[in-house]
Design a protein around this motif. Structure first.
Motif, PDB file in Angstrom:
ATOM      1  N   LEU A 535     -41.294  -6.183  29.351  1.00  0.00           N
ATOM      2  CA  LEU A 535     -41.653  -4.978  29.223  1.00  0.00           C
ATOM      3  C   LEU A 535     -40.232  -4.529  27.834  1.00  0.00           C
ATOM      4  CD1 LEU A 535     -42.015  -3.831  32.893  1.00  0.00           C
ATOM      5  CD2 LEU A 535     -44.012  -5.136  31.394  1.00  0.00           C
ATOM      6  N   GLY A 536     -41.242  -4.648  26.735  1.00  0.00           N
ATOM      7  CA  GLY A 536     -39.892  -3.939  25.758  1.00  0.00           C
ATOM      8  C   GLY A 536     -38.474  -4.688  26.384  1.00  0.00           C
ATOM      9  N   ALA A 537     -37.792  -4.166  26.678  1.00  0.00           N
ATOM     10  CA  ALA A 537     -36.018  -4.599  26.806  1.00  0.00           C
ATOM     11  C   ALA A 537     -35.629  -5.169  28.296  1.00  0.00           C
ATOM     12  CB  ALA A 537     -35.078  -4.153  26.480  1.00  0.00           C
ATOM     13  N   ILE A 538     -37.023  -4.865  28.683  1.00  0.00           N
ATOM     14  CA  ILE A 538     -36.726  -4.705  30.046  1.00  0.00           C
ATOM     15  C   ILE A 538     -37.076  -5.651  31.058  1.00  0.00           C
ATOM     16  CG2 ILE A 538     -37.557  -3.707  32.269  1.00  0.00           C
ATOM     17  CD1 ILE A 538     -37.135  -0.667  31.122  1.00  0.00           C
ATOM     18  N   LEU A 539     -37.232  -6.433  31.654  1.00  0.00           N
ATOM     19  CA  LEU A 539     -37.457  -7.772  32.716  1.00  0.00           C
ATOM     20  C   LEU A 539     -37.743  -6.979  34.356  1.00  0.00           C
ATOM     21  CD1 LEU A 539     -35.865 -11.478  31.519  1.00  0.00           C
ATOM     22  CD2 LEU A 539     -37.460 -10.069  30.798  1.00  0.00           C
ATOM     23  N   HIS A 549     -45.203   0.341  35.064  1.00  0.00           N
ATOM     24  CA  HIS A 549     -44.190   0.632  34.479  1.00  0.00           C
ATOM     25  C   HIS A 549     -43.999   2.055  34.223  1.00  0.00           C
ATOM     26  CE1 HIS A 549     -39.975   0.616  32.821  1.00  0.00           C
ATOM     27  NE2 HIS A 549     -40.302   0.489  32.339  1.00  0.00           N
ATOM     28  N   THR A 550     -42.643   2.286  34.134  1.00  0.00           N
ATOM     29  CA  THR A 550     -43.230   4.170  33.091  1.00  0.00           C
ATOM     30  C   THR A 550     -42.359   3.946  32.443  1.00  0.00           C
ATOM     31  OG1 THR A 550     -43.945   5.499  35.109  1.00  0.00           O
ATOM     32  CG2 THR A 550     -42.996   6.325  33.676  1.00  0.00           C
ATOM     33  N   PHE A 551     -42.526   4.256  31.206  1.00  0.00           N
ATOM     34  CA  PHE A 551     -41.563   4.541  29.693  1.00  0.00           C
ATOM     35  C   PHE A 551     -41.307   6.185  29.089  1.00  0.00           C
ATOM     36  CE2 PHE A 551     -44.331   0.572  28.991  1.00  0.00           C
ATOM     37  CZ  PHE A 551     -43.526  -0.171  28.828  1.00  0.00           C
ATOM     38  N   THR A 552     -39.691   6.184  29.177  1.00  0.00           N
ATOM     39  CA  THR A 552     -39.578   6.944  28.988  1.00  0.00           C
ATOM     40  C   THR A 552     -39.386   8.148  28.600  1.00  0.00           C
ATOM     41  OG1 THR A 552     -37.678   6.643  30.200  1.00  0.00           O
ATOM     42  CG2 THR A 552     -38.967   7.765  32.025  1.00  0.00           C
ATOM     43  N   LYS A 553     -39.019   6.818  27.276  1.00  0.00           N
ATOM     44  CA  LYS A 553     -38.218   6.736  25.763  1.00  0.00           C
ATOM     45  C   LYS A 553     -39.773   6.855  25.240  1.00  0.00           C
ATOM     46  CE  LYS A 553     -34.243   5.962  23.007  1.00  0.00           C
ATOM     47  NZ  LYS A 553     -33.195   4.968  22.382  1.00  0.00           N
ATOM     48  N   ALA A 554     -39.722   7.153  23.847  1.00  0.00           N
ATOM     49  CA  ALA A 554     -41.131   7.401  22.731  1.00  0.00           C
ATOM     50  C   ALA A 554     -40.806   6.071  22.294  1.00  0.00           C
ATOM     51  CB  ALA A 554     -41.334   8.385  21.685  1.00  0.00           C
ATOM     52  N   GLY A 555     -41.501   5.161  21.519  1.00  0.00           N
ATOM     53  CA  GLY A 555     -41.631   4.030  20.844  1.00  0.00           C
ATOM     54  C   GLY A 555     -42.817   3.335  21.117  1.00  0.00           C
ATOM     55  N   GLN A 556     -43.198   1.758  20.631  1.00  0.00           N
ATOM     56  CA  GLN A 556     -43.566   0.963  20.409  1.00  0.00           C
ATOM     57  C   GLN A 556     -42.972  -0.125  21.470  1.00  0.00           C
ATOM     58  OE1 GLN A 556     -46.254   2.830  17.832  1.00  0.00           O
ATOM     59  NE2 GLN A 556     -46.741   0.373  18.402  1.00  0.00           N
ATOM     60  N   VAL A 559     -45.308  -5.886  25.336  1.00  0.00           N
ATOM     61  CA  VAL A 559     -45.492  -7.366  27.012  1.00  0.00           C
ATOM     62  C   VAL A 559     -45.383  -7.893  27.180  1.00  0.00           C
ATOM     63  CG1 VAL A 559     -46.638  -6.362  28.714  1.00  0.00           C
ATOM     64  CG2 VAL A 559     -45.818  -4.121  27.617  1.00  0.00           C
ATOM     65  N   SER A 560     -45.262  -8.952  27.711  1.00  0.00           N
ATOM     66  CA  SER A 560     -46.063 -10.360  28.068  1.00  0.00           C
ATOM     67  C   SER A 560     -45.759 -10.318  29.293  1.00  0.00           C
ATOM     68  CB  SER A 560     -45.502 -10.860  26.845  1.00  0.00           C
ATOM     69  OG  SER A 560     -44.265 -11.132  26.969  1.00  0.00           O
ATOM     70  N   VAL A 561     -46.190 -11.946  30.023  1.00  0.00           N
ATOM     71  CA  VAL A 561     -45.436 -12.487  31.182  1.00  0.00           C
ATOM     72  C   VAL A 561     -45.501 -14.033  31.153  1.00  0.00           C
ATOM     73  CG1 VAL A 561     -48.516 -11.926  31.893  1.00  0.00           C
ATOM     74  CG2 VAL A 561     -46.060 -12.289  34.121  1.00  0.00           C
ATOM     75  N   THR A 562     -44.868 -13.875  31.730  1.00  0.00           N
ATOM     76  CA  THR A 562     -44.134 -15.455  32.293  1.00  0.00           C
ATOM     77  C   THR A 562     -44.270 -15.882  33.579  1.00  0.00           C
ATOM     78  OG1 THR A 562     -42.574 -15.570  30.601  1.00  0.00           O
ATOM     79  CG2 THR A 562     -42.832 -17.516  31.943  1.00  0.00           C
ATOM     80  N   VAL A 563     -45.825 -16.379  34.169  1.00  0.00           N
ATOM     81  CA  VAL A 563     -45.426 -16.745  35.265  1.00  0.00           C
ATOM     82  C   VAL A 563     -45.489 -17.824  35.390  1.00  0.00           C
ATOM     83  CG1 VAL A 563     -47.452 -17.608  36.344  1.00  0.00           C
ATOM     84  CG2 VAL A 563     -48.058 -15.749  34.288  1.00  0.00           C
ATOM     85  N   MET A 564     -44.241 -18.634  36.333  1.00  0.00           N
ATOM     86  CA  MET A 564     -44.211 -19.925  37.245  1.00  0.00           C
ATOM     87  C   MET A 564     -44.442 -19.876  38.875  1.00  0.00           C
ATOM     88  SD  MET A 564     -39.924 -19.074  36.455  1.00  0.00           S
ATOM     89  CE  MET A 564     -40.044 -17.535  37.248  1.00  0.00           C
ATOM     90  N   ASP A 565     -44.425 -21.532  38.724  1.00  0.00           N
ATOM     91  CA  ASP A 565     -44.669 -21.673  40.062  1.00  0.00           C
ATOM     92  C   ASP A 565     -43.558 -21.941  40.528  1.00  0.00           C
ATOM     93  OD1 ASP A 565     -43.633 -24.367  39.757  1.00  0.00           O
ATOM     94  OD2 ASP A 565     -45.394 -25.534  38.528  1.00  0.00           O
ATOM     95  N   LYS A 566     -43.488 -22.470  41.844  1.00  0.00           N
ATOM     96  CA  LYS A 566     -42.829 -22.445  43.074  1.00  0.00           C
ATOM     97  C   LYS A 566     -41.530 -23.741  42.324  1.00  0.00           C
ATOM     98  CE  LYS A 566     -45.009 -26.181  45.330  1.00  0.00           C
ATOM     99  NZ  LYS A 566     -45.102 -27.063  47.326  1.00  0.00           N
TER     100      LYS A 566
END
Length: 906
Positions: A535-539, A549-556, A559-566
């Motif tokens: 989420l931007g620079a946040i994991l 997730h709540t963004f509190t600072k203006a900007g672009q 957003v992406s997600v990595t899906v992992m198995d066991k």
């Protein structure tokens, strides 16, 4: 989209018979329905699980126009780039670094003309482990030639001091196209290099008779570059060929026996192995049989023509021995072109593949050419009857290796041993071709079909037996973010998750911006999944496919997600950019009266309403337009009041097509930017139909020389949705409104069965903010003509459809039946009229019911009178409308034929 990019391309179930030839190549036919041959073809019950093929991305987003790759013995990977660079991927450190640069000609000084020359191809010597030789085919900046040279790779560097020039030949540069440039070695150590025909496929300026995408055969003085007979059809010229030589240790070469013309034959070149090539962009040699394979990028003509000859085809070719493969006199399955006089537009006879004659005054070689060989596999823009597996759309044929398992290195199932791998730069697929022991074509099937590829431009089997793929990326003449190097693994055990789609409910919002993202993912092995969100620079890590997730600072924020198995096998989603600090505006169009139909001569009143949270609406940034279009489905789903998401459907359709290869939203590629197209046609009343027509039929000469390919199999409704999305890109603040925000639209005094749909579109773009891009919203209202032709009535029971040379009517049922119209607003509707094309002798009663076949009755008529009165429906809702009919006695053969339905207003 396919276009003429010689460097990359010129111009991007089975049938009952398949090509089969017992002698020297395809051309005769094997009946696939015979029991003996069925056993050869239908051997797919053991086809490996395609989900087990996975793409391991080694390099991503760091390449600029890569052309070929070579995998070194230690699994380092050398890459050539068109602009002259060599790069090396270090397997041990997983890093990419510079490996040298040649000074190449890669950019023309002619306005609006793209150069396709440069560093075109590269290959390792078969004894590279001992001699470190690297071969390169390139266009030196100092001399108008294409050159084959040998270099040494020492300490991960290609140095110009080590160059040995092997051969070179003249190539004109100031007019596009076709370079070829691929290098491959055969099992006997012979070097093969492909060369393009160095001819322009485009129309000559300021002349009434032009090429139009057919074979360039213009022999007028001064038009030499428009005549491929001077190169590809010339036995005394090295252009438009695949050459075969034996390189000596000192850098000289000899020509082996078996080339097309023995050394010393007058008016010939002994280096020629295959001639009659347009743009043989990627070649491969079977390391066991020595058969040569290549993808031939074909011409752009979309249809056969009585004056000119065959439409364009791309080809996958096989040469078991030296030969002539047709261009520019033939294409595909030896389909001929006709001699054409560019001074008066008249034609001559079709060329004869058994006795091809090159009588062009630009030909310096033999007049009588060898007999032409047909293509191994061939396909047009449209669906191929002979090879339906290849699909339709833009085309750029490429051939990869014939795959063989290696001792101690068999990473893929033995099922693929001996299969030819072919691939498509534009269409993005890879196919495995099954051949008979003698090399004859039997069948093809998808290979690693679930692995996405971004314009694959080279494919090689490495020393470890695995496939390595070079991706050019979806864009032309640019550093594409999706360019890269990938390795293909086959997982016998655990498989990574499959990520289908990432969705974000609202991609913008005021601060604090609360975002909810969801991903659709599954695991082939049914393992529990973990989700790592970027989420931007946040994991953030979750065990459910959703994150808040709540963004509190203006900007672009990306957003992406990595899906992992066991086992920590993983797959990554696409990236979506969200905007925090600016909320997307909301647009609505309020219509007075009926929201399904416009009525002849009655004005349509509308009111555009805009809201923008946290900002004052700037009315000057409201863009309103109206147009009449055809093609929306009368079944109902596309009619009525449509929200802004409708344009997003067009964006999704575009993304799934090959259009994004040639066009970008706001950056230059081989075709015009979508925003340029949007701005150019904003005020055209027929913009949607015009753009959609160009998508389906192709286009040339509007934005420059390069033709945009046809998409003949695309549905007209889908092409129009793409056009709607394109037109939405530059609206709002960038164009002068064609209509006020509140007003009336005048409609024609008469409505016909073929009358179009009235589209009212409103777009608003806000001002954005510091570090924030402006955001837009679009609303489209579609009102259908109140006259509905029988051809648009498709949801039927009991009625029979009759087609009399395109004149469609509906034959009434013998006993009873109904016509269903989906999602209709009945506000202000007084009656439904019936237009009978042919009258029978049986009377029918009519009932109008809503929401279901036996729903509330709102109208009734006791006979076919032409009018069915309707009780007022004032709820303002959209209803499914059923028109039920029933014969009052057994129907005779002469039954009524319905031509149109007409909704009548109060």
């Amino acid at each position: 989209m396919k276009t003429s990019f010689a460097l990359l391309i010129s111009g991007i179930a089975f049938t009952a018979l398949i090509p089969f030839n017992q002698t020297s190549g395809p051309g005769t036919w094997l009946n696939r329905n015979s029991p003996a041959n069925k056993s050869k073809i239908n051997n797919r019950i053991d086809t490996p699980d395609q989900d087990r093929f996975v793409k391991v991305q080694l390099v991503h987003g760091q390449l600029t126009e890569p052309t070929e790759l070579a995998v070194l013995p230690n699994l380092d990977i050398l890459v050539s780039q068109r602009r002259g660079e060599f790069l090396i991927y270090k397997n041990a450190t997983k890093t990419l670094k510079d490996a040298g640069k040649l000074e190449v000609y890669s950019k023309t000084s002619v306005p609006n003309v793209n150069a396709e020359e440069g560093l075109l191809g590269m290959a390792l010597d078969p004894n590279f482990a001992k001699n470190q030789y690297v071969y390169a085919f390139y266009s030196p900046i100092s001399k108008s030639v294409n050159r084959l040279s040998r270099f040494k790779l020492l300490n991960d560097k290609i140095t110009t001091e080590s160059e040995k020039v092997i051969l070179e030949f003249y190539s004109q540069r100031e007019i596009c196209c076709h370079t070829g440039g691929s290098i491959a070695f055969g099992p006997e150590g012979y070097l093969y290099v492909s060369t393009g025909d160095n001819s322009t496929p485009f129309d000559a300026p300021n002349t009434p008779y032009v090429n139009k995408g057919y074979a360039p055969l213009d022999n007028r003085p001064g038009f030499e570059q428009y005549d491929a007979r001077r190169s590809a059809g010339n036995t005394n010229d090295l252009r438009g060929k695949i050459l075969r030589i034996k390189v000596n240790e000192d850098g000289s070469y000899t020509t082996p026996d078996g080339n097309l013309f023995p050394k010393g034959t007058p008016k010939t070149k002994p280096e020629i192995y295959v001639m009659g090539n347009r743009n043989p962009y990627r070649i491969s040699v079977d390391q066991k049989t020595g058969f040569l394979y290549w993808g031939e990028v074909g011409p752009d003509a979309n249809a056969d023509d009585d004056l000119r000859g065959s439409r364009g085809y791309d080809e996958m070719n096989q040469a078991r021995k030296a030969g002539y493969f047709g261009w520019p006199l033939f294409i595909g399955n030896n389909y001929p072109y006709k001699a054409y006089d560019f001074t008066n537009g008249t034609n001559g006879a079709a060329f004869d593949p058994a006795k091809p004659i090159n009588n062009s005054p630009n030909n310096t070689g033999l007049t009588e050419l060898p007999q032409a060989n047909p293509a191994f596999i061939y396909y047009p823009y449209a669906e191929s009857k002979e090879f339906p597996e290849v699909g339709a759309g833009g085309r750029t044929a490429m051939t990869g290796p014939v795959y063989y398992t290696k001792p101690g290195a068999s990473p893929y199932p033995a099922y693929y041993n001996g299969k030819l791998l072919i691939y498509e730069w534009i269409r993005g697929w890879v196919k495995a071709v099954t051949m008979a022991p003698n090399g004859d074509y039997l069948s093809m099937e998808p290979f690693m079909e679930n692995v996405p590829l971004a314009a694959p431009i080279d494919m090689e089997q490495g020393p470890d037996g695995k496939l390595y793929i070079l991706e050019y990326g979806k864009g032309w003449f640019a550093k594409n973010p999706d360019a890269g190097i990938a390795r293909i693994d086959y997982l016998e055990g655990n498989r990574p998750p499959v990520v289908k789609n990432l969705t974000i409910e609202n991609t913008s919002g005021l601060l604090p911006y609360k975002m909810t993202a969801k991903v659709e993912a599954s695991d082939p092995d049914k393992d529990a999944l973990t989700y790592v969100w970027k989420l931007g620079a946040i994991l953030k890590t979750t065990t459910t496919p959703q994150v808040q997730h709540t963004f509190t600072k203006a900007g672009q924020y990306s957003v992406s997600v990595t899906v992992m198995d066991k086992s920590r096998a993983s797959s990554k989603s696409q990236t979506i950019v969200v905007s925090a600090g600016n909320a997307q505006p909301s647009v609505n169009i309020a219509l007075s009266g009926n929201k399904s139909f416009w009525f002849p001569g009655n004005p349509v009143s509308y009111n555009v309403q805009v809201s923008d949270k946290g900002a004052v609406v700037n009315k000057s940034r409201i863009y309103v337009s109206s147009s009449f279009t055809e093609g929306l489905d009368m079944a109902g789903a596309q009619l009525g009041h449509q929200q802004a998401a409708q344009t997003l459907v067009g964006q999704a359709l575009m993304a799934k097509s090959d259009c994004s290869t040639c066009h970008k939203v706001d950056t230059k590629s081989i075709g015009p930017m979508f925003k340029q197209v949007s701005s150019k046609y904003q005020t055209k009343s027929n913009a949607v139909e015009y753009i959609a027509g160009k998508v389906i039929k192709g286009s040339s000469g509007v934005w420059g020389e390069v033709p945009m390919p046809a998409h003949p199999t695309m549905k007209e409704s889908e092409a129009k949705q793409i056009a709607e999305w394109i037109l939405s890109l530059s609206a709002g603040g960038n164009s002068t409104p064609t209509l006020p925000a509140v007003g009336k639209i005048t409609t024609p005094a008469e409505a016909k069965a073929t009358a179009p749909v009235l589209n009212i579109k409103a777009t608003y773009t806000d001002m954005g903010g510091v570090g924030l891009k402006p955001l837009s919203d679009t609303y489209v209202a579609n009102l259908r003509s109140s006259v509905i032709d029988a051809r648009d009535l498709k949801d039927l029971s009991g009625f029979a459809r009759k087609d009399n040379k395109g004149d469609i009517s509906l034959i009434f049922p013998e006993k009873e039946g109904w016509i269903k119209l989906k999602s209709i607003d009945l506000t202000g509707i007084a009656a439904i009229g019936t237009s009978i094309q042919k009258s029978g002798d049986i009377n029918y009663t009519f009932e109008i019911r809503i929401d279901s076949e036996n729903g509330t009755q709102v109208g009734k008529a006791d006979k076919v009178s032409g009018r069915i009165d309707i009780s007022p429906v004032t709820d303002g809702k959209f209803h499914d409308v059923f028109i039920k009919v029933k014969a009052d006695q057994p129907a005779s053969k002469e039954r009524h034929a319905l031509k149109t339905l007409i909704f009548l207003s109060n």
